[in-house]
Scaffold this motif. Sequence first.
Motif, PDB file in Angstrom:
ATOM      1  N   SER A 127       1.220   8.921  -6.174  1.00 29.40           N
ATOM      2  CA  SER A 127       1.461  10.329  -5.828  1.00 29.40           C
ATOM      3  C   SER A 127       2.387  10.984  -6.834  1.00 29.40           C
ATOM      4  O   SER A 127       2.161  12.111  -7.278  1.00 29.40           O
ATOM      5  CB  SER A 127       2.063  10.436  -4.422  1.00 29.40           C
ATOM      6  N   MET A 128       3.445  10.267  -7.216  1.00 29.81           N
ATOM      7  CA  MET A 128       4.400  10.818  -8.184  1.00 29.81           C
ATOM      8  C   MET A 128       3.807  10.853  -9.589  1.00 29.81           C
ATOM      9  O   MET A 128       3.979  11.818 -10.328  1.00 29.81           O
ATOM     10  CB  MET A 128       5.690   9.997  -8.174  1.00 29.81           C
ATOM     11  N   ALA A 129       3.118   9.778  -9.955  1.00 34.08           N
ATOM     12  CA  ALA A 129       2.597   9.688 -11.320  1.00 34.08           C
ATOM     13  C   ALA A 129       1.490  10.692 -11.598  1.00 34.08           C
ATOM     14  O   ALA A 129       1.364  11.187 -12.717  1.00 34.08           O
ATOM     15  CB  ALA A 129       2.087   8.273 -11.580  1.00 34.08           C
ATOM     16  N   PHE A 132       7.624   2.877  -9.071  1.00 31.54           N
ATOM     17  CA  PHE A 132       7.222   2.598  -7.690  1.00 31.54           C
ATOM     18  C   PHE A 132       5.940   1.763  -7.663  1.00 31.54           C
ATOM     19  O   PHE A 132       5.798   0.843  -6.846  1.00 31.54           O
ATOM     20  CB  PHE A 132       7.012   3.901  -6.914  1.00 31.54           C
ATOM     21  N   THR A 133       5.003   2.083  -8.553  1.00 27.74           N
ATOM     22  CA  THR A 133       3.769   1.305  -8.629  1.00 27.74           C
ATOM     23  C   THR A 133       4.070  -0.143  -9.011  1.00 27.74           C
ATOM     24  O   THR A 133       3.488  -1.081  -8.466  1.00 27.74           O
ATOM     25  CB  THR A 133       2.810   1.930  -9.654  1.00 27.74           C
ATOM     26  N   ALA A 134       5.012  -0.322  -9.950  1.00 30.23           N
ATOM     27  CA  ALA A 134       5.390  -1.671 -10.366  1.00 30.23           C
ATOM     28  C   ALA A 134       6.004  -2.452  -9.210  1.00 30.23           C
ATOM     29  O   ALA A 134       5.727  -3.645  -9.033  1.00 30.23           O
ATOM     30  CB  ALA A 134       6.370  -1.592 -11.537  1.00 30.23           C
ATOM     31  N   PHE A 135       6.842  -1.774  -8.422  1.00 27.84           N
ATOM     32  CA  PHE A 135       7.426  -2.441  -7.254  1.00 27.84           C
ATOM     33  C   PHE A 135       6.331  -2.853  -6.268  1.00 27.84           C
ATOM     34  O   PHE A 135       6.397  -3.927  -5.664  1.00 27.84           O
ATOM     35  CB  PHE A 135       8.435  -1.522  -6.555  1.00 27.84           C
ATOM     36  N   ASN A 151       5.253  22.909  -6.410  1.00 29.21           N
ATOM     37  CA  ASN A 151       4.966  22.220  -5.152  1.00 29.21           C
ATOM     38  C   ASN A 151       4.869  20.713  -5.305  1.00 29.21           C
ATOM     39  O   ASN A 151       4.479  20.012  -4.387  1.00 29.21           O
ATOM     40  CB  ASN A 151       3.650  22.753  -4.562  1.00 29.21           C
ATOM     41  N   ALA A 152       5.183  20.188  -6.499  1.00 24.82           N
ATOM     42  CA  ALA A 152       5.102  18.750  -6.728  1.00 24.82           C
ATOM     43  C   ALA A 152       6.039  18.009  -5.800  1.00 24.82           C
ATOM     44  O   ALA A 152       7.121  18.487  -5.483  1.00 24.82           O
ATOM     45  CB  ALA A 152       5.465  18.437  -8.185  1.00 24.82           C
ATOM     46  N   ILE A 153       5.608  16.827  -5.390  1.00 22.87           N
ATOM     47  CA  ILE A 153       6.412  16.046  -4.449  1.00 22.87           C
ATOM     48  C   ILE A 153       7.782  15.749  -5.012  1.00 22.87           C
ATOM     49  O   ILE A 153       8.796  15.873  -4.340  1.00 22.87           O
ATOM     50  CB  ILE A 153       5.688  14.726  -4.108  1.00 22.87           C
ATOM     51  N   LEU A 154       7.840  15.332  -6.270  1.00 21.80           N
ATOM     52  CA  LEU A 154       9.128  15.022  -6.875  1.00 21.80           C
ATOM     53  C   LEU A 154       9.295  15.788  -8.179  1.00 21.80           C
ATOM     54  O   LEU A 154       9.669  15.245  -9.200  1.00 21.80           O
ATOM     55  CB  LEU A 154       9.245  13.506  -7.120  1.00 21.80           C
ATOM     56  N   HIS A 155       9.023  17.075  -8.124  1.00 22.21           N
ATOM     57  CA  HIS A 155       9.180  17.935  -9.298  1.00 22.21           C
ATOM     58  C   HIS A 155      10.664  18.022  -9.625  1.00 22.21           C
ATOM     59  O   HIS A 155      11.457  18.529  -8.843  1.00 22.21           O
ATOM     60  CB  HIS A 155       8.616  19.320  -8.989  1.00 22.21           C
ATOM     61  N   ILE A 183       0.833  -1.208   0.000  1.00 19.21           N
ATOM     62  CA  ILE A 183       0.000   0.000   0.000  1.00 19.21           C
ATOM     63  C   ILE A 183       0.866   1.255   0.000  1.00 19.21           C
ATOM     64  O   ILE A 183       0.595   2.224  -0.718  1.00 19.21           O
ATOM     65  CB  ILE A 183      -0.951   0.005   1.210  1.00 19.21           C
ATOM     66  N   TYR A 184       1.937   1.229   0.783  1.00 21.02           N
ATOM     67  CA  TYR A 184       2.800   2.412   0.873  1.00 21.02           C
ATOM     68  C   TYR A 184       3.518   2.661  -0.457  1.00 21.02           C
ATOM     69  O   TYR A 184       3.592   3.803  -0.927  1.00 21.02           O
ATOM     70  CB  TYR A 184       3.816   2.249   1.999  1.00 21.02           C
ATOM     71  N   LEU A 185       4.036   1.594  -1.093  1.00 19.18           N
ATOM     72  CA  LEU A 185       4.712   1.759  -2.376  1.00 19.18           C
ATOM     73  C   LEU A 185       3.740   2.252  -3.447  1.00 19.18           C
ATOM     74  O   LEU A 185       4.078   3.118  -4.265  1.00 19.18           O
ATOM     75  CB  LEU A 185       5.342   0.433  -2.808  1.00 19.18           C
ATOM     76  N   LEU A 186       2.532   1.707  -3.446  1.00 18.07           N
ATOM     77  CA  LEU A 186       1.527   2.148  -4.413  1.00 18.07           C
ATOM     78  C   LEU A 186       1.134   3.606  -4.175  1.00 18.07           C
ATOM     79  O   LEU A 186       0.949   4.381  -5.124  1.00 18.07           O
ATOM     80  CB  LEU A 186       0.284   1.254  -4.331  1.00 18.07           C
TER      81      LEU A 186
END
Length: 214
Positions: free
Chosen positions: A90-92, A201-204, A99-103, A82-85
């Motif tokens: 969140s990134m995707a 990250f979603t794939a992981f 202000n993007a998390i991983l801009h 759940i955390y990895l997803l």
Amino acid sequence: MLGINEFWLFVVSGILLNLIPGPDSLYVMARSASQGFKAGSVAALGIGAGTFVHIAAAAFGLSAILASSAAAFAVIKVIGCIYLLYMGFSMALTKNTPNAILHLSNNKGAGASYSKIFSQGFLTNSLNPKVALFFLAFVPQFIDVAEPNKALAFVVLGLVFNLNAMIWGHILAWLSASISHRVQASDKIKCWLNRGLGGLFTAFGIRLAFSELS
């Protein structure tokens, strides 16, 4: 010493294993690219702190529960998945804004705080049951079965592995920050990089969801 066998082989094997891409190295690279080397360093330290959890758990037998209990493994696996997803989506799905998390910009002032980066790195590692099982399966191979103080030997080997992992993490942070600094990507490229990292990250997370106990 401490019943540790073939220490040099353990070190070399650990270094090679650290070179294999995974959620931890991906997170360090993403943070370094988005907020610079210092953020990547904090991410690597957070991951290292998460590894201490696995070292202690495996050294004192708690990880054996994960190895033998399907129910316990399933619970931890679901939490980690759940955390990895969550991080992946969140990134995707994040818009390409300051202000993007991983801009992926060179603006060191934007993005998450160092405390948040550290905690995310810690959770990314500590909530991954496959890391716990890795320590349980890998480290004992280098400890003499006749050694009376196996827990201490396990801790020593775990610390050596973690030290090498954090050194590699800082190398990744430096490389990622340097490349990000020199490559002035357009907003469109930054957006697709964000989505690509989120997809990984979603794939992981999906891979973890379908992993088996064995």
